[in-house]
Design a protein around this motif. Structure first.
Motif, PDB file in Angstrom:
ATOM      1  N   ALA A   1     -40.654  29.017   0.949  1.00 23.24           N
ATOM      2  CA  ALA A   1     -39.827  29.172   2.778  1.00 23.24           C
ATOM      3  C   ALA A   1     -38.736  28.548   2.665  1.00 23.24           C
ATOM      4  CB  ALA A   1     -41.328  28.462   3.518  1.00 23.24           C
ATOM      5  N   PHE A   2     -38.256  28.032   2.074  1.00 23.49           N
ATOM      6  CA  PHE A   2     -37.093  26.960   2.177  1.00 23.49           C
ATOM      7  C   PHE A   2     -35.888  28.490   1.909  1.00 23.49           C
ATOM      8  CE2 PHE A   2     -39.160  22.538   2.450  1.00 23.49           C
ATOM      9  CZ  PHE A   2     -38.557  22.266   4.193  1.00 23.49           C
ATOM     10  N   VAL A   3     -35.830  28.761   0.846  1.00 27.92           N
ATOM     11  CA  VAL A   3     -34.659  29.778   0.623  1.00 27.92           C
ATOM     12  C   VAL A   3     -34.458  30.747   1.230  1.00 27.92           C
ATOM     13  CG1 VAL A   3     -34.236  31.190  -1.197  1.00 27.92           C
ATOM     14  CG2 VAL A   3     -35.204  28.863  -1.896  1.00 27.92           C
ATOM     15  N   SER A   4     -35.790  31.039   2.571  1.00 31.34           N
ATOM     16  CA  SER A   4     -35.731  31.616   3.598  1.00 31.34           C
ATOM     17  C   SER A   4     -34.560  31.305   4.413  1.00 31.34           C
ATOM     18  CB  SER A   4     -36.624  31.977   3.877  1.00 31.34           C
ATOM     19  OG  SER A   4     -37.346  31.542   4.981  1.00 31.34           O
ATOM     20  N   ILE A   5     -34.357  30.475   5.244  1.00 26.98           N
ATOM     21  CA  ILE A   5     -33.629  29.424   5.612  1.00 26.98           C
ATOM     22  C   ILE A   5     -31.861  30.191   5.235  1.00 26.98           C
ATOM     23  CG2 ILE A   5     -32.439  27.686   6.921  1.00 26.98           C
ATOM     24  CD1 ILE A   5     -34.976  25.782   5.807  1.00 26.98           C
ATOM     25  N   PRO A   6     -31.204  29.419   4.209  1.00 25.52           N
ATOM     26  CA  PRO A   6     -30.206  29.912   3.873  1.00 25.52           C
ATOM     27  C   PRO A   6     -30.002  31.475   3.946  1.00 25.52           C
ATOM     28  CG  PRO A   6     -30.796  29.247   2.266  1.00 25.52           C
ATOM     29  CD  PRO A   6     -31.673  28.817   3.220  1.00 25.52           C
ATOM     30  N   LEU A   7     -30.767  32.875   3.152  1.00 24.46           N
ATOM     31  CA  LEU A   7     -30.780  33.944   3.157  1.00 24.46           C
ATOM     32  C   LEU A   7     -30.950  34.384   4.531  1.00 24.46           C
ATOM     33  CD1 LEU A   7     -33.671  34.572   0.086  1.00 24.46           C
ATOM     34  CD2 LEU A   7     -30.723  34.874  -0.005  1.00 24.46           C
ATOM     35  N   VAL A   8     -31.382  34.057   5.634  1.00 21.70           N
ATOM     36  CA  VAL A   8     -31.680  34.326   7.305  1.00 21.70           C
ATOM     37  C   VAL A   8     -30.347  34.123   7.327  1.00 21.70           C
ATOM     38  CG1 VAL A   8     -32.502  34.608   9.879  1.00 21.70           C
ATOM     39  CG2 VAL A   8     -34.390  34.884   7.113  1.00 21.70           C
ATOM     40  N   ARG A   9     -29.861  33.203   7.896  1.00 21.93           N
ATOM     41  CA  ARG A   9     -28.737  32.931   8.521  1.00 21.93           C
ATOM     42  C   ARG A   9     -27.463  33.819   7.571  1.00 21.93           C
ATOM     43  NH1 ARG A   9     -29.651  28.164  11.712  1.00 21.93           N
ATOM     44  NH2 ARG A   9     -27.502  27.451  11.469  1.00 21.93           N
ATOM     45  N   HIS A  10     -26.825  33.445   6.749  1.00 19.54           N
ATOM     46  CA  HIS A  10     -26.659  34.264   5.625  1.00 19.54           C
ATOM     47  C   HIS A  10     -26.161  36.008   6.156  1.00 19.54           C
ATOM     48  CE1 HIS A  10     -23.344  35.840   2.692  1.00 19.54           C
ATOM     49  NE2 HIS A  10     -24.609  36.678   2.747  1.00 19.54           N
ATOM     50  N   ARG A  11     -27.599  36.344   6.621  1.00 23.70           N
ATOM     51  CA  ARG A  11     -27.217  37.513   6.424  1.00 23.70           C
ATOM     52  C   ARG A  11     -27.594  37.861   8.722  1.00 23.70           C
ATOM     53  NH1 ARG A  11     -27.455  41.816   7.891  1.00 23.70           N
ATOM     54  NH2 ARG A  11     -28.331  44.292   8.422  1.00 23.70           N
ATOM     55  N   TYR A  12     -27.148  36.728   9.423  1.00 20.96           N
ATOM     56  CA  TYR A  12     -27.319  37.224  11.061  1.00 20.96           C
ATOM     57  C   TYR A  12     -26.845  36.998  11.026  1.00 20.96           C
ATOM     58  CZ  TYR A  12     -31.627  40.597   9.196  1.00 20.96           C
ATOM     59  OH  TYR A  12     -32.073  41.167   8.933  1.00 20.96           O
ATOM     60  N   GLY A  13     -26.021  35.450  10.299  1.00 19.62           N
ATOM     61  CA  GLY A  13     -25.052  33.886  11.465  1.00 19.62           C
ATOM     62  C   GLY A  13     -24.328  34.797  11.955  1.00 19.62           C
ATOM     63  N   ALA A  14     -23.772  35.856  11.588  1.00 20.55           N
ATOM     64  CA  ALA A  14     -22.340  36.023  12.311  1.00 20.55           C
ATOM     65  C   ALA A  14     -23.008  36.478  13.818  1.00 20.55           C
ATOM     66  CB  ALA A  14     -21.537  36.994  11.345  1.00 20.55           C
ATOM     67  N   ALA A  15     -23.608  37.976  13.155  1.00 18.13           N
ATOM     68  CA  ALA A  15     -24.107  38.004  14.654  1.00 18.13           C
ATOM     69  C   ALA A  15     -24.475  37.099  16.411  1.00 18.13           C
ATOM     70  CB  ALA A  15     -25.197  39.311  14.658  1.00 18.13           C
ATOM     71  N   ALA A  16     -25.038  35.941  15.338  1.00 20.17           N
ATOM     72  CA  ALA A  16     -25.672  34.981  16.217  1.00 20.17           C
ATOM     73  C   ALA A  16     -24.419  34.297  16.997  1.00 20.17           C
ATOM     74  CB  ALA A  16     -26.404  33.752  15.307  1.00 20.17           C
ATOM     75  N   LYS A  17     -23.521  33.959  15.748  1.00 22.80           N
ATOM     76  CA  LYS A  17     -22.385  33.119  16.302  1.00 22.80           C
ATOM     77  C   LYS A  17     -21.789  34.385  17.367  1.00 22.80           C
ATOM     78  CE  LYS A  17     -17.454  31.197  14.664  1.00 22.80           C
ATOM     79  NZ  LYS A  17     -16.024  32.267  13.925  1.00 22.80           N
ATOM     80  N   ALA A  18     -21.801  35.186  17.305  1.00 21.18           N
ATOM     81  CA  ALA A  18     -20.809  36.062  18.023  1.00 21.18           C
ATOM     82  C   ALA A  18     -22.015  36.514  19.693  1.00 21.18           C
ATOM     83  CB  ALA A  18     -20.429  38.033  17.553  1.00 21.18           C
ATOM     84  N   ALA A  19     -22.716  36.130  19.573  1.00 21.51           N
ATOM     85  CA  ALA A  19     -23.769  35.894  20.421  1.00 21.51           C
ATOM     86  C   ALA A  19     -23.619  35.751  21.811  1.00 21.51           C
ATOM     87  CB  ALA A  19     -24.780  36.329  20.198  1.00 21.51           C
ATOM     88  N   ALA A  20     -23.424  33.979  20.686  1.00 19.96           N
ATOM     89  CA  ALA A  20     -23.336  32.052  21.073  1.00 19.96           C
ATOM     90  C   ALA A  20     -21.990  31.973  21.822  1.00 19.96           C
ATOM     91  CB  ALA A  20     -23.264  31.105  20.052  1.00 19.96           C
ATOM     92  N   GLU A  21     -20.716  33.014  21.293  1.00 17.21           N
ATOM     93  CA  GLU A  21     -19.762  33.454  21.482  1.00 17.21           C
ATOM     94  C   GLU A  21     -19.433  34.067  22.946  1.00 17.21           C
ATOM     95  OE1 GLU A  21     -17.299  33.648  18.572  1.00 17.21           O
ATOM     96  OE2 GLU A  21     -16.874  31.758  17.984  1.00 17.21           O
ATOM     97  N   ALA A  22     -20.022  34.796  22.697  1.00 20.39           N
ATOM     98  CA  ALA A  22     -20.236  35.992  24.357  1.00 20.39           C
ATOM     99  C   ALA A  22     -20.836  35.159  25.031  1.00 20.39           C
ATOM    100  CB  ALA A  22     -21.247  36.890  24.241  1.00 20.39           C
ATOM    101  N   GLU A  23     -21.668  34.452  25.292  1.00 20.09           N
ATOM    102  CA  GLU A  23     -22.298  33.651  26.716  1.00 20.09           C
ATOM    103  C   GLU A  23     -21.181  32.066  26.655  1.00 20.09           C
ATOM    104  OE1 GLU A  23     -24.736  31.865  28.950  1.00 20.09           O
ATOM    105  OE2 GLU A  23     -24.942  33.633  28.063  1.00 20.09           O
TER     106      GLU A  23
END
Length: 172
Positions: free
Chosen positions: A14-36
């Motif tokens: 369960a704890f390993v899932s945190i960095p795995l998901v953030r690694h995979r989708y973090g760039a898209a989240a950053k781009a969406a946050a910056e667009a906002e």
């Protein structure tokens, strides 16, 4: 103590899932946050200037991986029947529950926390950011199964697994 060890391995995953998901989708989240932020009229690069990340860098990797390694180590000790396994599990499992309470609280109060962090910088541009919209944009970049499903499942595994571990300790 096999039940405790299995629960601890599930908690580690369960704890390993945190960095795995953030690694995979973090760039898209950053781009969406910056667009906002751009929609809110905030200058580009403000996230980087203040060390805000959505990827698996920094504490978003080392903290959950450290907990996962600790849980795995305890599981190995418990599977081996090592008496230190039970002693260290009492300490480690309590700490994991406390850490997860902090994580849960942080998740539930994220907008207020971000607003407070922005206000502390003394940067008037950051202080006027609508943190709720900012965070919603970032979260929206993650797949639907991440929030709330994976996030809630992770909390259920950590809390439920810890209860199983405590029961196993008391029964041993």
């Amino acid at each position: 103590m096999t039940v405790a060890a299995i629960a601890q391995l599930l908690i580690a995953l369960a704890f390993v899932s945190i960095p795995l998901v953030r690694h995979r989708y973090g760039a898209a989240a950053k781009a969406a946050a910056e667009a906002e932020l751009n929609r809110q009229g905030v200058r580009p690069g403000v996230l980087a200037e203040h060390g805000m990340r959505f990827d698996a860098g920094g504490h978003e990797t080392w903290a959950p991986l450290s907990i996962a390694l600790a849980m795995t180590g305890l599981a190995v000790l418990n599977l081996a029947g090592n008496p230190w396994g039970q002693t260290l599990t009492w300490i480690g499992q309590v700490l994991v529950v406390l850490v997860n309470i902090v994580i849960l609280y942080s998740n539930l109060t994220a907008a207020k926390g971000v607003e407070a962090a922005f206000a502390k910088t003394g940067d008037p541009e950051l202080a006027r950011i609508d943190a709720g919209r900012f965070l919603a944009a970032a979260e929206g970049a993650f797949p639907r199964w991440v929030m709330p499903y994976l996030q809630n499942s992770r909390h259920a595994i950590v809390f439920g697994g810890s209860i199983l571990v405590f029961i196993a300790l008391l029964a041993a």
